[in-house]
Design an enzyme around this catalytic site. Structure first.
Site, PDB file in Angstrom:
ATOM      1  N   HIS A 124     -31.436   2.021  14.571  1.00  0.00           N
ATOM      2  CA  HIS A 124     -30.458   2.809  14.030  1.00  0.00           C
ATOM      3  C   HIS A 124     -31.091   4.026  13.092  1.00  0.00           C
ATOM      4  O   HIS A 124     -30.763   5.676  12.499  1.00  0.00           O
ATOM      5  CB  HIS A 124     -29.852   2.177  12.828  1.00  0.00           C
ATOM      6  CG  HIS A 124     -31.220   1.928  11.261  1.00  0.00           C
ATOM      7  ND1 HIS A 124     -31.870   0.921  11.988  1.00  0.00           N
ATOM      8  CD2 HIS A 124     -31.145   2.598  10.595  1.00  0.00           C
ATOM      9  CE1 HIS A 124     -32.784   1.380  10.401  1.00  0.00           C
ATOM     10  NE2 HIS A 124     -32.319   1.696   9.985  1.00  0.00           N
ATOM     11  N   ASP A 129     -31.817  -4.170  16.883  1.00  0.00           N
ATOM     12  CA  ASP A 129     -32.263  -2.625  16.470  1.00  0.00           C
ATOM     13  C   ASP A 129     -33.763  -2.680  16.720  1.00  0.00           C
ATOM     14  O   ASP A 129     -34.634  -2.319  15.709  1.00  0.00           O
ATOM     15  CB  ASP A 129     -32.392  -2.942  14.974  1.00  0.00           C
ATOM     16  CG  ASP A 129     -31.662  -1.736  14.007  1.00  0.00           C
ATOM     17  OD1 ASP A 129     -31.622  -0.488  14.958  1.00  0.00           O
ATOM     18  OD2 ASP A 129     -32.296  -1.706  12.324  1.00  0.00           O
ATOM     19  N   SER A 164     -37.497   1.856   7.580  1.00  0.00           N
ATOM     20  CA  SER A 164     -36.767   1.505   8.182  1.00  0.00           C
ATOM     21  C   SER A 164     -37.480   2.501   9.284  1.00  0.00           C
ATOM     22  O   SER A 164     -38.227   3.677   9.198  1.00  0.00           O
ATOM     23  CB  SER A 164     -34.999   2.069   8.277  1.00  0.00           C
ATOM     24  OG  SER A 164     -34.534   1.681   7.880  1.00  0.00           O
TER      25      SER A 164
END
Length: 333
Positions: free
Chosen positions: A136, A194, A280
């Site tokens: 992402h 992901d 992230s």
């Protein structure tokens, strides 16, 4: 210099053994020996180097080890050989609830930056050409550049003062991206696969930069390890308990939960010890033995978190052990 130090480290015990052979050359002139030293540093390799030692030669002010090159087999170039054996070195003292990391404690950390200065992801250097991150982080926004060797986002170089009034400084390196490789079955809602790789437009010189790759759980013993109840370390520049991005790299220890509902994922964290927005793509690391040396292994990638960072629910991390084959299939020389 790097080549001679790297290769000579394998033959420190051979001073009294010098063979005579027709293929005696400086160690870095023998490609099979260089490849073996770089990708297969085990007891068998050390024995081969000791037996192949055939003297020394002075070169540019250094004494370079020489070996009988014909003793060395050509190393089969499997994809595993594209990941270095020297990785994940442990240094320093042993983000929510996080503490400041030491300057050179996590030299594989990377910052991913976008046109929007308020948007940020992290990643980890896995070899001289690739960074591992979350899908992402690269699927929705165009990357401007990646910084490796980063510690303080607002200073360059980053410096620390050592005993004896000495200063240790490390510049960061800003690099463009040549290729973005997102998992072909990536999905964000619900989260699935992901994970992504960034191929750099250039090569990181580990010796000159002080940057080092992190180890991945490639050996079967690491891929099959039960991580439940173990404690990992997460590092990043993401939002802290003060609801602002950190200028300085932070680290936090998080316990792994015994179960995780998300597919191919690790759930970890407790109240006030968690990753958050901006972290992230960064690594969840644990110490383990890699080629008989205790090193940092990346077992997870920061993927999802609860609406409130630092809640008792913890965060979701991509389980890297489930994607080792995918990583090896997608990296190139």
């Amino acid at each position: 210099m790097f080549r001679s130090l790297l290769l000579s480290s394998l033959v420190l015990q051979v001073w009294s053994i010098q063979r005579a052979c027709n293929s005696c050359v400086m160690i870095w002139q023998c490609k099979p020996a260089f490849d073996l030293a770089l990708y297969k540093r085990d007891n068998e390799t050390m024995k081969l180097f000791r037996e192949a030692h055939c003297g020394f030669q002075q070169y540019n002010g250094e004494f370079i080890t020489k070996v009988c090159c014909s003793d060395f087999p050509t190393l089969e170039k499997s994809k595993e050989n594209l990941l270095p054996n020297v990785c994940g070195s442990i240094s320093g003292k042993r983000i929510i609830g996080g503490r400041k990391a030491d300057l050179a404690e996590f030299p594989w950390m990377a910052v991913i930056r976008y046109k929007d200065p308020n948007r940020m992801c992290a990643g980890s250097v896995i070899n001289s050409k690739y960074i591992l991150t979350a899908g992402h982080c690269v699927f929705y926004w165009k990357i401007e550049y990646v910084k490796v060797g980063e510690f303080n986002l607002h200073t360059d170089p980053d410096c620390e003062y050592l005993p004896g009034n000495t200063v240790n400084c490390r510049p960061h390196i800003e690099m463009k991206i040549a290729k973005v490789i997102t998992h072909e079955q990536f999905n964000m809602s619900p989260s699935k696969n992901d994970i992504a790789l960034l191929r750099l437009d250039g090569v990181i010189d580990f010796h000159k930069s002080g940057i080092e790759p992190i180890c991945l759980p490639v050996p079967s013993g690491l891929r099959n390890k039960n991580l439940a109840y173990r404690t990992g370390i997460v590092t990043g520049w993401g939002y802290t308990e003060y609801k602002e991005l950190s200028d300085i790299l932070l680290k936090v220890m998080v316990p792994v939960k015994p179960k995780c509902d998300a597919m191919h994922s690790i759930c970890a964290g407790i109240k006030n010890k968690d990753s958050c927005i901006g972290d992230s793509g960064g690594p969840l690391m644990m110490t383990d033995f890699y080629n008989n040396v205790n090193r940092y292994i990346q077992y997870g990638i920061v993927s999802l978190g609860p609406k409130e960072c630092g809640s008792s629910a913890g965060a979701v991390y991509v389980d890297v052990t489930k994607y080792v084959t995918w990583i090896l299939d997608n990296i190139r020389e």
